[in-house]
Design a protein around this motif. Sequence first.
Motif, PDB file in Angstrom:
ATOM      1  N   VAL A 114      60.614  24.714  59.761  1.00  0.00           N
ATOM      2  CA  VAL A 114      59.580  24.590  58.728  1.00  0.00           C
ATOM      3  C   VAL A 114      58.274  24.105  59.354  1.00  0.00           C
ATOM      4  O   VAL A 114      57.199  24.663  59.109  1.00  0.00           O
ATOM      5  CB  VAL A 114      60.042  23.612  57.621  1.00  0.00           C
ATOM      6  CG1 VAL A 114      58.949  23.429  56.588  1.00  0.00           C
ATOM      7  CG2 VAL A 114      61.315  24.107  56.973  1.00  0.00           C
ATOM      8  N   THR A 115      58.400  23.084  60.191  1.00  0.00           N
ATOM      9  CA  THR A 115      57.218  22.533  60.840  1.00  0.00           C
ATOM     10  C   THR A 115      56.553  23.580  61.725  1.00  0.00           C
ATOM     11  O   THR A 115      55.329  23.625  61.842  1.00  0.00           O
ATOM     12  CB  THR A 115      57.610  21.308  61.686  1.00  0.00           C
ATOM     13  OG1 THR A 115      58.556  20.554  60.954  1.00  0.00           O
ATOM     14  CG2 THR A 115      56.423  20.450  61.974  1.00  0.00           C
TER      15      THR A 115
ATOM     16  N   TYR B 286      60.892  21.397  52.008  1.00  0.00           N
ATOM     17  CA  TYR B 286      61.231  20.023  52.390  1.00  0.00           C
ATOM     18  C   TYR B 286      62.203  19.392  51.394  1.00  0.00           C
ATOM     19  O   TYR B 286      63.125  18.677  51.779  1.00  0.00           O
ATOM     20  CB  TYR B 286      59.968  19.165  52.512  1.00  0.00           C
ATOM     21  CG  TYR B 286      59.244  19.316  53.825  1.00  0.00           C
ATOM     22  CD1 TYR B 286      59.841  18.900  55.007  1.00  0.00           C
ATOM     23  CD2 TYR B 286      57.982  19.865  53.887  1.00  0.00           C
ATOM     24  CE1 TYR B 286      59.182  19.032  56.223  1.00  0.00           C
ATOM     25  CE2 TYR B 286      57.311  20.002  55.100  1.00  0.00           C
ATOM     26  CZ  TYR B 286      57.918  19.589  56.262  1.00  0.00           C
ATOM     27  OH  TYR B 286      57.269  19.712  57.456  1.00  0.00           O
TER      28      TYR B 286
ATOM     29  N   GLN C  90      68.340  10.582  57.708  1.00  0.00           N
ATOM     30  CA  GLN C  90      67.075  11.044  58.284  1.00  0.00           C
ATOM     31  C   GLN C  90      67.328  11.917  59.514  1.00  0.00           C
ATOM     32  O   GLN C  90      66.657  12.922  59.702  1.00  0.00           O
ATOM     33  CB  GLN C  90      66.238   9.837  58.707  1.00  0.00           C
ATOM     34  CG  GLN C  90      65.836   8.962  57.558  1.00  0.00           C
ATOM     35  CD  GLN C  90      64.400   9.202  57.169  1.00  0.00           C
ATOM     36  OE1 GLN C  90      63.675   9.891  57.852  1.00  0.00           O
ATOM     37  NE2 GLN C  90      63.991   8.652  56.051  1.00  0.00           N
TER      38      GLN C  90
ATOM     39  N   VAL D 186      57.005  15.652  53.845  1.00  0.00           N
ATOM     40  CA  VAL D 186      58.044  14.776  54.367  1.00  0.00           C
ATOM     41  C   VAL D 186      58.326  13.637  53.379  1.00  0.00           C
ATOM     42  O   VAL D 186      59.465  13.209  53.218  1.00  0.00           O
ATOM     43  CB  VAL D 186      57.656  14.245  55.763  1.00  0.00           C
ATOM     44  CG1 VAL D 186      58.606  13.172  56.221  1.00  0.00           C
ATOM     45  CG2 VAL D 186      57.635  15.386  56.767  1.00  0.00           C
TER      46      VAL D 186
ATOM     47  N   ILE E 298      65.608  20.674  52.063  1.00  0.00           N
ATOM     48  CA  ILE E 298      66.180  20.047  53.263  1.00  0.00           C
ATOM     49  C   ILE E 298      66.697  18.652  52.919  1.00  0.00           C
ATOM     50  O   ILE E 298      67.815  18.282  53.274  1.00  0.00           O
ATOM     51  CB  ILE E 298      65.133  19.953  54.387  1.00  0.00           C
ATOM     52  CG1 ILE E 298      64.802  21.356  54.893  1.00  0.00           C
ATOM     53  CG2 ILE E 298      65.643  19.088  55.530  1.00  0.00           C
ATOM     54  CD1 ILE E 298      63.650  21.394  55.869  1.00  0.00           C
TER      55      ILE E 298
ATOM     56  N   MET F 195      60.699  14.977  50.942  1.00  0.00           N
ATOM     57  CA  MET F 195      62.029  15.078  51.536  1.00  0.00           C
ATOM     58  C   MET F 195      62.721  13.717  51.557  1.00  0.00           C
ATOM     59  O   MET F 195      63.879  13.584  51.159  1.00  0.00           O
ATOM     60  CB  MET F 195      61.890  15.627  52.954  1.00  0.00           C
ATOM     61  CG  MET F 195      63.186  15.938  53.624  1.00  0.00           C
ATOM     62  SD  MET F 195      62.892  16.428  55.322  1.00  0.00           S
ATOM     63  CE  MET F 195      62.520  14.842  56.037  1.00  0.00           C
TER      64      MET F 195
ATOM     65  N   TYR G 125      55.643  24.706  50.972  1.00  0.00           N
ATOM     66  CA  TYR G 125      56.291  23.894  51.999  1.00  0.00           C
ATOM     67  C   TYR G 125      57.111  22.759  51.411  1.00  0.00           C
ATOM     68  O   TYR G 125      58.180  22.439  51.896  1.00  0.00           O
ATOM     69  CB  TYR G 125      55.248  23.355  52.990  1.00  0.00           C
ATOM     70  CG  TYR G 125      54.925  24.357  54.056  1.00  0.00           C
ATOM     71  CD1 TYR G 125      55.778  24.527  55.138  1.00  0.00           C
ATOM     72  CD2 TYR G 125      53.810  25.166  53.963  1.00  0.00           C
ATOM     73  CE1 TYR G 125      55.511  25.462  56.117  1.00  0.00           C
ATOM     74  CE2 TYR G 125      53.527  26.107  54.942  1.00  0.00           C
ATOM     75  CZ  TYR G 125      54.386  26.248  56.017  1.00  0.00           C
ATOM     76  OH  TYR G 125      54.121  27.174  56.983  1.00  0.00           O
ATOM     77  N   SER G 126      56.605  22.134  50.358  1.00  0.00           N
ATOM     78  CA  SER G 126      57.349  20.973  49.871  1.00  0.00           C
ATOM     79  C   SER G 126      58.642  21.384  49.179  1.00  0.00           C
ATOM     80  O   SER G 126      59.578  20.608  49.156  1.00  0.00           O
ATOM     81  CB  SER G 126      56.483  20.088  48.981  1.00  0.00           C
ATOM     82  OG  SER G 126      55.848  20.862  48.022  1.00  0.00           O
TER      83      SER G 126
ATOM     84  N   THR H 273      67.985  15.473  58.921  1.00  0.00           N
ATOM     85  CA  THR H 273      66.870  16.291  58.475  1.00  0.00           C
ATOM     86  C   THR H 273      66.067  16.847  59.652  1.00  0.00           C
ATOM     87  O   THR H 273      65.444  17.888  59.529  1.00  0.00           O
ATOM     88  CB  THR H 273      65.905  15.474  57.599  1.00  0.00           C
ATOM     89  OG1 THR H 273      65.382  14.395  58.367  1.00  0.00           O
ATOM     90  CG2 THR H 273      66.583  14.954  56.361  1.00  0.00           C
ATOM     91  N   GLN H 274      66.115  16.135  60.795  1.00  0.00           N
ATOM     92  CA  GLN H 274      65.280  16.532  61.933  1.00  0.00           C
ATOM     93  C   GLN H 274      65.468  17.997  62.298  1.00  0.00           C
ATOM     94  O   GLN H 274      64.514  18.750  62.421  1.00  0.00           O
ATOM     95  CB  GLN H 274      65.610  15.665  63.155  1.00  0.00           C
ATOM     96  CG  GLN H 274      65.474  14.176  62.906  1.00  0.00           C
ATOM     97  CD  GLN H 274      64.029  13.708  62.875  1.00  0.00           C
ATOM     98  OE1 GLN H 274      63.159  14.414  63.325  1.00  0.00           O
ATOM     99  NE2 GLN H 274      63.793  12.545  62.317  1.00  0.00           N
TER     100      GLN H 274
ATOM    101  N   GLN I 261      64.254  20.473  59.764  1.00  0.00           N
ATOM    102  CA  GLN I 261      62.801  20.443  59.588  1.00  0.00           C
ATOM    103  C   GLN I 261      62.078  21.313  60.585  1.00  0.00           C
ATOM    104  O   GLN I 261      61.004  21.816  60.314  1.00  0.00           O
ATOM    105  CB  GLN I 261      62.314  19.016  59.821  1.00  0.00           C
ATOM    106  CG  GLN I 261      62.096  18.215  58.591  1.00  0.00           C
ATOM    107  CD  GLN I 261      61.430  16.925  58.987  1.00  0.00           C
ATOM    108  OE1 GLN I 261      60.258  16.871  59.284  1.00  0.00           O
ATOM    109  NE2 GLN I 261      62.189  15.856  59.017  1.00  0.00           N
TER     110      GLN I 261
END
Lengths: 429, 307
Positions: free
Chosen positions: A333-334, A313, A323, A220, A316, A223, A309-310, A326-327, A330
């Motif tokens: 991915v989460t 991110y 912000q 995160v 994204i 991101m 993963y990054s 992005t939710q 995300q």
Amino acid sequence: MRVDATNVWVVARREFMDRVRRKLFLVTTLIMPIIFGGLMVLPAVLSVMHTGKPMQVLVVDKTGWAGPAMVRALPASPAEADSDGKSHAEAAKGFVFKLAPAGAAMTTIRREIGDGKVDGALVLEGDEKSGLKGTYYGQNLSNPQLFQVLDGRLNTVLLEHRLAKLGLAPGVAQQLKGRVDLETVKVEKGGKTRKGSIMDFIMPFVLAMIIYMMIIMYGVAIMNGVLEEKNSKVVEVIVSAVRPFELMLGKIVGIASVGLLQYGIWITLGAFVYFANPMNFQAHLEGPPIRLTQLVVLVVYFLLGFVFYSSLYAAIGACCTTQQETQQLQMPVTFGLVIPFVLMMPTIMTPNASWVVALSLFPITSPITMLLRVGSIDVPLWQLGTSLGLLAAGTVGIAWVAGKIFRVGILMTGKRPSIPEILRWVREK
Amino acid sequence: MDALSYRGVRKNFGDVEAVKPLDLDIPAGRIFGLLGPNGAGKTTLIRMTLGIILPDEGSISVYGEPKSRKHENYFGYLPEDRGLYPKMKVWELLVFFGQLRGLSAKEAKKRALAGLDRLGLAEWAENKVEELSKGMQQKIQLLTALIHKPKVAILDEPFSGLDPVNMDLFKEVIKETLEQGTNIVLSTHQMEQVEQMCERIALINKGQIVLSGEVGEIRSRYGSKEIRVEYSGDAPAADTVDGLVQKARLNGHEARYTLKEGVPLRDLLAAILQAGGDVVRFGEEQASMHDIFVTVVTGNGEVGHEG
């Protein structure tokens, strides 16, 4: 795609220095161990401190023999003192048992409990044949200590009563009971054994926790870093000097290094605290709590999983401008991280179940699931190899796709592109 | 030698033709003006030049060679949307950009300090970027574009928001940079700066070049043949120049004459002086770049004049 290592290095170093020098880094590095340490120590401290008066429990005797025995101050029974006799004897002091006056109506007692005059009532029924039945009435039924004490006492009362019937003195009961010790011995490959310790239980969790937290925290962070650069427009100058893919890699490498440094500090601190206890030190004289192979596997999975993963991110971050935007992106991915995390307990309990093996091979879930398995058993080499191969291939693939999205997204302004649009970027030359 | 040449360069974004197939040569050793209204495709062309995006078709050559990664550090870029890392120290930021452009840390630091000194920011080197005023940040941004002494510096609106003193400083620095062997591509809407600084221009509209060439040549091409005369007193009556001009427009102290075919300029001046005209200014009127820009972009055939 050719990558200029110098560019990646220059970007990574800036990212690293920038973050390590921030006050936030210092604060989180110091605060986190304090919070975690506090969380572990606090319950023990609180249970030692007897706050308030002991709990009042009325004993309503319908058996004619169990009541007085129950009320008598009994020494801690083995059942009460299953692992650590001292603390449970202490805990037993927190309860006062009082015999209810004969003929007291249950309705009155219930009202007294409801009004808070007494904390609870224990109704004893049963005969010698069927055993002893206790029913507890109380406002608060969520105190496990109380039930541990009740259970232990009831057992002792019944036992002593039956022994007395056989003509044995009450003291004999204490002599008959002995403490049971269960020791664990870990068997490793080749039949090598070492004494088990608390670490064998904790280690799989610790490994999975480390990787989960790091990916979430620092993924995160990447991101948000991308988002920041996009919004501050600095990205335009940077991509005129370095390829977007190099910028992305540089950020990932830089921030991963910050993460490794921070976790390195925490793990070193944790190890010091753990080994400062001579009992723990003794336990590991035969072997360290974590084997070298585990450490290598941890680092390799961390590195691959982190890049995997990054990059997602980073992509994204490149697609969004705020912000909030992005939710949504995300979430999926989460998910890939949360699923193996939620399945942690069954994974550890049955580390060789086929679904667990499958999750530990599948690149999205493998970083966490495989670490849980590695922490608990010796994973067959072919599984480790396959899992790592798939993860490595997946990571390269994802980084490539993310790089394409990153390249276009990072220069976009205005509204967030739709998923089909993003997919078109990937196909574009 | 052309510093940059474009052949058939084209870029689409979805259905939008950002740059239509375009040919352009930017000669070395000059300040070249890249003009055009907002959304004309300038930024897309610049981004393709820098390699930030790839053209769909066509080729770009740098000093006669097809552009490749090897030319990456030939370029310096001051984008219109400016941005710096606010938390970094000024000199560290410059070193960072210098290193991205292939300089060693040591060399980058040397040049950073020299550049800061030249722009009067020497004592700010240790400050964080966010502590600087907007104008100072713009100077830093210019330094990031020039620190590696690029072969081609692309400056997008370098003067916007500058006070007159700093504007002159920027112009000096840009000219010094040119003298040190960097070609300058200047993209700006400030037409006075174009007239003062650029030798050649290209005007882009709707993704294609609609006008290009030497600034002087373009201005005289678009200039009408009007002669503008200013008097200290009133202009002499129009009939004094009868027979020499097709048209005379008088307006107080000022007069505009359109000469008849084949009449030399000095005959007009002589006639005016003979009529007792108190001339303070006399000259052929050139169209301003501003007017040319407006005319070409709005598709209006007539080129107007100031005044």
